[in-house]
Design a protein around this motif. Structure first.
Motif, PDB file in Angstrom:
ATOM      1  N   VAL A  23      61.467  58.508  41.732  1.00  0.00           N
ATOM      2  CA  VAL A  23      61.286  59.769  41.012  1.00  0.00           C
ATOM      3  C   VAL A  23      60.565  59.472  39.701  1.00  0.00           C
ATOM      4  CG1 VAL A  23      62.504  61.680  39.886  1.00  0.00           C
ATOM      5  CG2 VAL A  23      63.397  60.721  42.012  1.00  0.00           C
ATOM      6  N   PRO A  24      59.553  60.272  39.333  1.00  0.00           N
ATOM      7  CA  PRO A  24      58.920  60.084  38.027  1.00  0.00           C
ATOM      8  C   PRO A  24      59.917  60.311  36.898  1.00  0.00           C
ATOM      9  CG  PRO A  24      57.654  61.617  39.403  1.00  0.00           C
ATOM     10  CD  PRO A  24      58.957  61.372  40.098  1.00  0.00           C
ATOM     11  N   VAL A  25      59.717  59.592  35.818  1.00  0.00           N
ATOM     12  CA  VAL A  25      60.512  59.775  34.609  1.00  0.00           C
ATOM     13  C   VAL A  25      59.558  60.220  33.510  1.00  0.00           C
ATOM     14  CG1 VAL A  25      61.954  58.626  32.873  1.00  0.00           C
ATOM     15  CG2 VAL A  25      62.183  58.017  35.296  1.00  0.00           C
ATOM     16  N   LEU A  26      59.869  61.339  32.890  1.00  0.00           N
ATOM     17  CA  LEU A  26      59.036  61.881  31.814  1.00  0.00           C
ATOM     18  C   LEU A  26      59.911  62.088  30.587  1.00  0.00           C
ATOM     19  CD1 LEU A  26      57.045  64.525  33.888  1.00  0.00           C
ATOM     20  CD2 LEU A  26      56.304  62.233  33.202  1.00  0.00           C
ATOM     21  N   GLY A  27      59.526  61.459  29.492  1.00  0.00           N
ATOM     22  CA  GLY A  27      60.282  61.600  28.259  1.00  0.00           C
ATOM     23  C   GLY A  27      61.728  61.149  28.395  1.00  0.00           C
ATOM     24  N   GLY A  28      61.969  60.179  29.246  1.00  0.00           N
ATOM     25  CA  GLY A  28      63.314  59.641  29.401  1.00  0.00           C
ATOM     26  C   GLY A  28      64.206  60.375  30.380  1.00  0.00           C
ATOM     27  N   PRO A  50      64.621  62.131  34.446  1.00  0.00           N
ATOM     28  CA  PRO A  50      64.025  62.223  35.774  1.00  0.00           C
ATOM     29  C   PRO A  50      63.334  63.574  35.936  1.00  0.00           C
ATOM     30  CG  PRO A  50      66.426  62.399  35.909  1.00  0.00           C
ATOM     31  CD  PRO A  50      66.088  62.086  34.490  1.00  0.00           C
ATOM     32  N   ALA A  51      62.120  63.559  36.466  1.00  0.00           N
ATOM     33  CA  ALA A  51      61.332  64.786  36.610  1.00  0.00           C
ATOM     34  C   ALA A  51      61.747  65.510  37.889  1.00  0.00           C
ATOM     35  CB  ALA A  51      59.839  64.450  36.615  1.00  0.00           C
ATOM     36  N   LEU A  52      62.965  66.037  37.862  1.00  0.00           N
ATOM     37  CA  LEU A  52      63.505  66.768  39.000  1.00  0.00           C
ATOM     38  C   LEU A  52      63.262  68.256  38.829  1.00  0.00           C
ATOM     39  CD1 LEU A  52      66.944  64.925  39.219  1.00  0.00           C
ATOM     40  CD2 LEU A  52      65.030  64.695  40.824  1.00  0.00           C
ATOM     41  N   GLY A  53      63.228  68.967  39.944  1.00  0.00           N
ATOM     42  CA  GLY A  53      63.150  70.414  39.900  1.00  0.00           C
ATOM     43  C   GLY A  53      64.452  70.997  39.375  1.00  0.00           C
ATOM     44  N   THR A  54      64.444  72.268  39.052  1.00  0.00           N
ATOM     45  CA  THR A  54      65.586  72.932  38.423  1.00  0.00           C
ATOM     46  C   THR A  54      66.895  72.677  39.155  1.00  0.00           C
ATOM     47  OG1 THR A  54      64.128  74.657  37.584  1.00  0.00           O
ATOM     48  CG2 THR A  54      66.486  75.168  37.664  1.00  0.00           C
ATOM     49  N   TRP A  55      66.890  72.754  40.468  1.00  0.00           N
ATOM     50  CA  TRP A  55      68.134  72.651  41.233  1.00  0.00           C
ATOM     51  C   TRP A  55      68.272  71.317  41.952  1.00  0.00           C
ATOM     52  CZ3 TRP A  55      70.966  76.122  39.272  1.00  0.00           C
ATOM     53  CH2 TRP A  55      70.430  77.361  38.898  1.00  0.00           C
ATOM     54  N   GLN A  56      67.384  70.385  41.717  1.00  0.00           N
ATOM     55  CA  GLN A  56      67.425  69.111  42.448  1.00  0.00           C
ATOM     56  C   GLN A  56      68.386  68.113  41.809  1.00  0.00           C
ATOM     57  OE1 GLN A  56      63.196  68.094  42.439  1.00  0.00           O
ATOM     58  NE2 GLN A  56      63.196  68.370  44.662  1.00  0.00           N
ATOM     59  N   ASP A 112      76.749  63.190  43.911  1.00  0.00           N
ATOM     60  CA  ASP A 112      75.653  63.434  42.977  1.00  0.00           C
ATOM     61  C   ASP A 112      75.571  62.279  41.976  1.00  0.00           C
ATOM     62  OD1 ASP A 112      73.794  64.392  41.151  1.00  0.00           O
ATOM     63  OD2 ASP A 112      74.688  66.380  41.025  1.00  0.00           O
ATOM     64  N   LEU A 113      74.441  61.591  41.961  1.00  0.00           N
ATOM     65  CA  LEU A 113      74.202  60.460  41.063  1.00  0.00           C
ATOM     66  C   LEU A 113      73.456  60.849  39.795  1.00  0.00           C
ATOM     67  CD1 LEU A 113      72.915  57.949  43.782  1.00  0.00           C
ATOM     68  CD2 LEU A 113      75.150  57.868  42.643  1.00  0.00           C
ATOM     69  N   THR A 114      73.045  62.088  39.678  1.00  0.00           N
ATOM     70  CA  THR A 114      72.128  62.492  38.619  1.00  0.00           C
ATOM     71  C   THR A 114      72.685  62.217  37.222  1.00  0.00           C
ATOM     72  OG1 THR A 114      71.329  64.203  40.126  1.00  0.00           O
ATOM     73  CG2 THR A 114      70.599  64.342  37.842  1.00  0.00           C
ATOM     74  N   GLY A 115      73.961  62.464  36.996  1.00  0.00           N
ATOM     75  CA  GLY A 115      74.554  62.190  35.686  1.00  0.00           C
ATOM     76  C   GLY A 115      74.515  60.709  35.343  1.00  0.00           C
ATOM     77  N   GLU A 116      74.873  59.855  36.319  1.00  0.00           N
ATOM     78  CA  GLU A 116      74.822  58.407  36.091  1.00  0.00           C
ATOM     79  C   GLU A 116      73.396  57.939  35.837  1.00  0.00           C
ATOM     80  OE1 GLU A 116      76.702  59.406  39.146  1.00  0.00           O
ATOM     81  OE2 GLU A 116      78.345  57.961  39.267  1.00  0.00           O
ATOM     82  N   LEU A 175      68.595  66.997  46.728  1.00  0.00           N
ATOM     83  CA  LEU A 175      68.906  68.350  47.158  1.00  0.00           C
ATOM     84  C   LEU A 175      69.741  69.062  46.103  1.00  0.00           C
ATOM     85  CD1 LEU A 175      71.776  68.512  49.749  1.00  0.00           C
ATOM     86  CD2 LEU A 175      71.259  66.434  48.564  1.00  0.00           C
ATOM     87  N   GLU A 176      69.896  70.352  46.279  1.00  0.00           N
ATOM     88  CA  GLU A 176      70.764  71.149  45.421  1.00  0.00           C
ATOM     89  C   GLU A 176      72.211  70.872  45.814  1.00  0.00           C
ATOM     90  OE1 GLU A 176      71.650  75.832  44.294  1.00  0.00           O
ATOM     91  OE2 GLU A 176      70.190  75.360  45.851  1.00  0.00           O
ATOM     92  N   THR A 177      73.067  70.703  44.825  1.00  0.00           N
ATOM     93  CA  THR A 177      74.485  70.503  45.107  1.00  0.00           C
ATOM     94  C   THR A 177      75.302  71.639  44.493  1.00  0.00           C
ATOM     95  OG1 THR A 177      74.796  69.163  43.116  1.00  0.00           O
ATOM     96  CG2 THR A 177      74.274  67.981  45.143  1.00  0.00           C
ATOM     97  N   GLY A 178      76.522  71.787  44.966  1.00  0.00           N
ATOM     98  CA  GLY A 178      77.433  72.759  44.389  1.00  0.00           C
ATOM     99  C   GLY A 178      77.288  74.172  44.905  1.00  0.00           C
ATOM    100  N   ALA A 179      76.249  74.455  45.667  1.00  0.00           N
ATOM    101  CA  ALA A 179      76.065  75.808  46.208  1.00  0.00           C
ATOM    102  C   ALA A 179      76.229  75.810  47.726  1.00  0.00           C
ATOM    103  CB  ALA A 179      74.687  76.343  45.819  1.00  0.00           C
ATOM    104  N   GLY A 180      76.783  74.713  48.263  1.00  0.00           N
ATOM    105  CA  GLY A 180      77.004  74.632  49.702  1.00  0.00           C
ATOM    106  C   GLY A 180      76.036  73.734  50.434  1.00  0.00           C
ATOM    107  N   SER A 181      74.926  73.371  49.803  1.00  0.00           N
ATOM    108  CA  SER A 181      73.934  72.531  50.485  1.00  0.00           C
ATOM    109  C   SER A 181      74.483  71.158  50.838  1.00  0.00           C
ATOM    110  CB  SER A 181      72.680  72.367  49.626  1.00  0.00           C
ATOM    111  OG  SER A 181      72.061  73.605  49.410  1.00  0.00           O
ATOM    112  N   ASP A 182      75.352  70.620  49.982  1.00  0.00           N
ATOM    113  CA  ASP A 182      75.927  69.306  50.270  1.00  0.00           C
ATOM    114  C   ASP A 182      76.805  69.368  51.518  1.00  0.00           C
ATOM    115  OD1 ASP A 182      77.246  70.977  48.453  1.00  0.00           O
ATOM    116  OD2 ASP A 182      77.914  69.351  47.162  1.00  0.00           O
TER     117      ASP A 182
END
Length: 136
Positions: A100-105, A107-113, A18-22, A51-58
């Protein structure tokens, strides 16, 4: 454009990292505002997935890749560990880029993305990922 490279240690096993934090940290250091985030993996044997991570999808993704692209000797590309040729086919299914769009600084990801590096190449243990923000 603001851009940086990060290194990801993937070890000697297939991973969904998961790169989202970085990515959030990168955007926070650039005063990103609105714009477009482009993520690029300059490797012939890795790709990106949202994708969703941590719930088995990975783990499900890695299992599906093993089913679709078995690590065996069917591949014409034959160097490295057994079945390494499948790693060179992976980017045709999971491209080495994502925008991915960036809004207000953020990433405009969905809740679980999450934006994830997918690396099935057990021969290379470190990957480079380029993050670029194009202000809007």
């Amino acid at each position: 454009m603001h851009t940086t490279e990060i290194e990801v240690s993937t070890g000697g096993r297939a991973v969904v990292h998961d790169l989202t934090g970085e990515i959030r940290r990168f955007l926070s250091t650039t005063d990103a505002g609105d714009g477009l985030l482009h993520v690029w993996v300059p490797h012939a044997t890795a790709g990106l997935a949202i994708l969703e991570t941590g719930a088995g999808s990975d783990d499900d993704l890695l299992a599906a890749l093993d089913d679709l692209l078995p690590r065996d000797d069917r591949w014409r590309h034959r160097h490295g560990s057994s079945g390494h040729g499948r790693d060179h086919v992976l980017p045709a299914f999971l491209p080495p880029y994502a925008s991915v769009p960036v809004l207000g600084g953020s990433p405009a990801l969905g809740t679980w993305q999450s934006i994830c590096l997918v690396d099935t190449n057990i021969d290379n243990t470190t990957r480079t990922v380029r993050l670029s923000h194009l202000p809007g």
